[in-house]
Design a protein around this motif. Structure first.
Motif, PDB file in Angstrom:
ATOM      1  N   GLY A 193      77.131  33.861  43.754  1.00  0.00           N
ATOM      2  CA  GLY A 193      78.289  32.888  43.319  1.00  0.00           C
ATOM      3  C   GLY A 193      78.284  32.629  41.963  1.00  0.00           C
ATOM      4  O   GLY A 193      79.266  32.071  41.190  1.00  0.00           O
ATOM      5  N   ILE A 194      76.967  32.293  41.433  1.00  0.00           N
ATOM      6  CA  ILE A 194      76.656  31.881  40.055  1.00  0.00           C
ATOM      7  C   ILE A 194      77.229  32.872  38.995  1.00  0.00           C
ATOM      8  O   ILE A 194      78.190  32.612  38.212  1.00  0.00           O
ATOM      9  CB  ILE A 194      75.342  31.465  39.698  1.00  0.00           C
ATOM     10  N   ILE A 195      77.107  34.251  39.427  1.00  0.00           N
ATOM     11  CA  ILE A 195      77.336  35.292  38.426  1.00  0.00           C
ATOM     12  C   ILE A 195      79.136  35.409  38.449  1.00  0.00           C
ATOM     13  O   ILE A 195      79.641  35.616  37.509  1.00  0.00           O
ATOM     14  CB  ILE A 195      76.969  36.617  38.951  1.00  0.00           C
ATOM     15  N   GLY A 196      79.754  35.220  39.724  1.00  0.00           N
ATOM     16  CA  GLY A 196      81.051  35.452  39.918  1.00  0.00           C
ATOM     17  C   GLY A 196      81.781  34.390  39.273  1.00  0.00           C
ATOM     18  O   GLY A 196      83.350  34.159  39.193  1.00  0.00           O
ATOM     19  N   ASP A 197      81.153  33.152  38.902  1.00  0.00           N
ATOM     20  CA  ASP A 197      82.003  31.804  38.281  1.00  0.00           C
ATOM     21  C   ASP A 197      82.150  31.825  36.892  1.00  0.00           C
ATOM     22  O   ASP A 197      81.290  32.124  36.135  1.00  0.00           O
ATOM     23  CB  ASP A 197      80.891  30.499  38.614  1.00  0.00           C
ATOM     24  N   LYS A 198      83.533  31.993  36.544  1.00  0.00           N
ATOM     25  CA  LYS A 198      83.698  32.248  35.259  1.00  0.00           C
ATOM     26  C   LYS A 198      83.387  31.189  34.243  1.00  0.00           C
ATOM     27  O   LYS A 198      83.487  30.986  32.842  1.00  0.00           O
ATOM     28  CB  LYS A 198      85.290  32.649  35.112  1.00  0.00           C
ATOM     29  N   ASP A 199      83.192  29.560  34.825  1.00  0.00           N
ATOM     30  CA  ASP A 199      82.826  28.737  34.153  1.00  0.00           C
ATOM     31  C   ASP A 199      81.569  28.689  33.675  1.00  0.00           C
ATOM     32  O   ASP A 199      81.027  27.729  33.179  1.00  0.00           O
ATOM     33  CB  ASP A 199      83.119  27.229  35.173  1.00  0.00           C
ATOM     34  N   ILE A 200      80.388  29.405  34.294  1.00  0.00           N
ATOM     35  CA  ILE A 200      79.180  29.578  34.004  1.00  0.00           C
ATOM     36  C   ILE A 200      78.967  30.558  32.980  1.00  0.00           C
ATOM     37  O   ILE A 200      78.937  31.835  33.342  1.00  0.00           O
ATOM     38  CB  ILE A 200      78.269  29.730  35.278  1.00  0.00           C
ATOM     39  N   ARG A 201      78.624  30.252  31.694  1.00  0.00           N
ATOM     40  CA  ARG A 201      78.045  31.310  30.807  1.00  0.00           C
ATOM     41  C   ARG A 201      76.556  31.564  30.688  1.00  0.00           C
ATOM     42  O   ARG A 201      75.900  30.727  29.863  1.00  0.00           O
ATOM     43  CB  ARG A 201      79.076  30.838  29.569  1.00  0.00           C
ATOM     44  N   THR A 202      76.233  32.548  31.376  1.00  0.00           N
ATOM     45  CA  THR A 202      74.844  32.679  31.447  1.00  0.00           C
ATOM     46  C   THR A 202      74.558  34.226  31.522  1.00  0.00           C
ATOM     47  O   THR A 202      75.145  34.866  32.179  1.00  0.00           O
ATOM     48  CB  THR A 202      74.278  31.812  32.867  1.00  0.00           C
ATOM     49  N   MET A 203      73.422  34.660  30.876  1.00  0.00           N
ATOM     50  CA  MET A 203      72.931  35.949  31.191  1.00  0.00           C
ATOM     51  C   MET A 203      71.843  35.798  32.271  1.00  0.00           C
ATOM     52  O   MET A 203      70.727  34.995  32.030  1.00  0.00           O
ATOM     53  CB  MET A 203      72.394  36.398  29.720  1.00  0.00           C
ATOM     54  N   PHE A 204      72.069  36.602  32.931  1.00  0.00           N
ATOM     55  CA  PHE A 204      70.727  36.830  34.165  1.00  0.00           C
ATOM     56  C   PHE A 204      70.200  38.056  33.985  1.00  0.00           C
ATOM     57  O   PHE A 204      70.899  39.147  33.745  1.00  0.00           O
ATOM     58  CB  PHE A 204      71.357  37.044  35.623  1.00  0.00           C
ATOM     59  N   ILE A 205      68.821  38.066  33.967  1.00  0.00           N
ATOM     60  CA  ILE A 205      68.047  39.102  33.914  1.00  0.00           C
ATOM     61  C   ILE A 205      67.453  39.477  35.337  1.00  0.00           C
ATOM     62  O   ILE A 205      66.370  38.362  35.646  1.00  0.00           O
ATOM     63  CB  ILE A 205      66.974  39.374  32.701  1.00  0.00           C
ATOM     64  N   GLY A 206      67.568  40.229  36.276  1.00  0.00           N
ATOM     65  CA  GLY A 206      67.062  40.483  37.535  1.00  0.00           C
ATOM     66  C   GLY A 206      65.779  41.427  37.457  1.00  0.00           C
ATOM     67  O   GLY A 206      66.295  42.773  36.936  1.00  0.00           O
ATOM     68  N   ILE A 207      64.657  41.209  37.702  1.00  0.00           N
ATOM     69  CA  ILE A 207      63.748  42.328  37.849  1.00  0.00           C
ATOM     70  C   ILE A 207      63.134  42.294  39.465  1.00  0.00           C
ATOM     71  O   ILE A 207      63.067  41.395  40.150  1.00  0.00           O
ATOM     72  CB  ILE A 207      62.345  41.623  37.148  1.00  0.00           C
ATOM     73  N   TYR A 208      63.102  43.544  39.651  1.00  0.00           N
ATOM     74  CA  TYR A 208      62.846  44.093  41.159  1.00  0.00           C
ATOM     75  C   TYR A 208      61.864  45.238  40.991  1.00  0.00           C
ATOM     76  O   TYR A 208      62.195  46.127  40.210  1.00  0.00           O
ATOM     77  CB  TYR A 208      63.884  44.098  42.157  1.00  0.00           C
ATOM     78  N   ARG A 209      61.238  45.666  42.311  1.00  0.00           N
ATOM     79  CA  ARG A 209      60.519  46.849  42.305  1.00  0.00           C
ATOM     80  C   ARG A 209      61.311  47.767  43.300  1.00  0.00           C
ATOM     81  O   ARG A 209      61.741  47.457  44.400  1.00  0.00           O
ATOM     82  CB  ARG A 209      59.035  46.541  43.047  1.00  0.00           C
ATOM     83  N   SER A 210      61.966  48.680  42.421  1.00  0.00           N
ATOM     84  CA  SER A 210      62.886  49.623  43.088  1.00  0.00           C
ATOM     85  C   SER A 210      62.286  50.578  44.425  1.00  0.00           C
ATOM     86  O   SER A 210      62.903  50.896  45.311  1.00  0.00           O
ATOM     87  CB  SER A 210      63.407  50.607  42.313  1.00  0.00           C
ATOM     88  N   ASN A 211      61.008  50.544  44.415  1.00  0.00           N
ATOM     89  CA  ASN A 211      60.327  51.298  45.348  1.00  0.00           C
ATOM     90  C   ASN A 211      60.287  50.449  46.684  1.00  0.00           C
ATOM     91  O   ASN A 211      59.872  51.011  47.697  1.00  0.00           O
ATOM     92  CB  ASN A 211      58.979  51.755  44.888  1.00  0.00           C
ATOM     93  N   GLU A 212      60.252  49.088  46.507  1.00  0.00           N
ATOM     94  CA  GLU A 212      60.543  48.024  47.612  1.00  0.00           C
ATOM     95  C   GLU A 212      61.905  47.930  48.136  1.00  0.00           C
ATOM     96  O   GLU A 212      62.077  47.049  49.045  1.00  0.00           O
ATOM     97  CB  GLU A 212      59.685  46.895  47.306  1.00  0.00           C
ATOM     98  N   VAL A 213      62.980  48.393  47.549  1.00  0.00           N
ATOM     99  CA  VAL A 213      64.117  48.291  47.714  1.00  0.00           C
ATOM    100  C   VAL A 213      65.046  49.470  48.004  1.00  0.00           C
ATOM    101  O   VAL A 213      65.326  50.435  47.357  1.00  0.00           O
ATOM    102  CB  VAL A 213      65.208  47.501  46.644  1.00  0.00           C
TER     103      VAL A 213
END
Length: 136
Positions: free
Chosen positions: A60-80
């Motif tokens: 919801g936050i990423i899809g909101d055009k009024d929110i100008r923010t850069m998100f960096i998501g970190i995850y372990r691909s071997n666990e997803v």
């Protein structure tokens, strides 16, 4: 534990309505924050452990055009795996990026071997790179 009178009403309003209020509150919070900062970067680590509601909030936050923010998501691909809701969200972001006006960049980082970790520690701790220091 004594619960204040007003809190019982909140608990009784139902799970779906509570989720929507939480989502609305998060969106409002990020709208206000991003309105006051030109460059806001938020780093979220260990996304492989997130639950569906957290992913929904992030979506919801990423899809909101009024929110100008850069998100960096970190995850372990071997666990997803492909069935994980984080994988679905990443696929959805890639599909929506053209019409959404945002970029999605994926960077894969492999495991670091012992010698690379030693070099990082030597530089961070400003120690002599002698063999005796490497044993620490």
């Amino acid at each position: 534990i004594d619960i204040p009178d007003g809190m019982n009403a909140v608990a009784d309003q139902g799970n779906k309505e509570a989720k929507e209020r939480l989502k609305y509150g998060f969106l409002q919070f990020f709208r206000v924050i991003s309105a006051h900062f030109d460059h806001l970067v938020i780093v979220l680590d260990d996304l492989q452990w997130t639950d569906a509601m957290s992913i929904e909030l992030l979506d919801g936050i990423i899809g909101d055009k009024d929110i100008r923010t850069m998100f960096i998501g970190i995850y372990r691909s071997n666990e997803v795996d492909e069935a994980h809701y984080l994988s679905k969200t990443i696929r959805d972001l890639h599909a929506a990026k053209e019409k959404g006006g945002f970029e999605v960049t994926e960077i894969s980082v492999g495991n670091l071997d012992v010698s690379v970790c030693e070099e990082i520690l030597i530089q961070l701790l400003s120690v002599d790179p002698s063999p005796s220091s490497r044993r620490l």
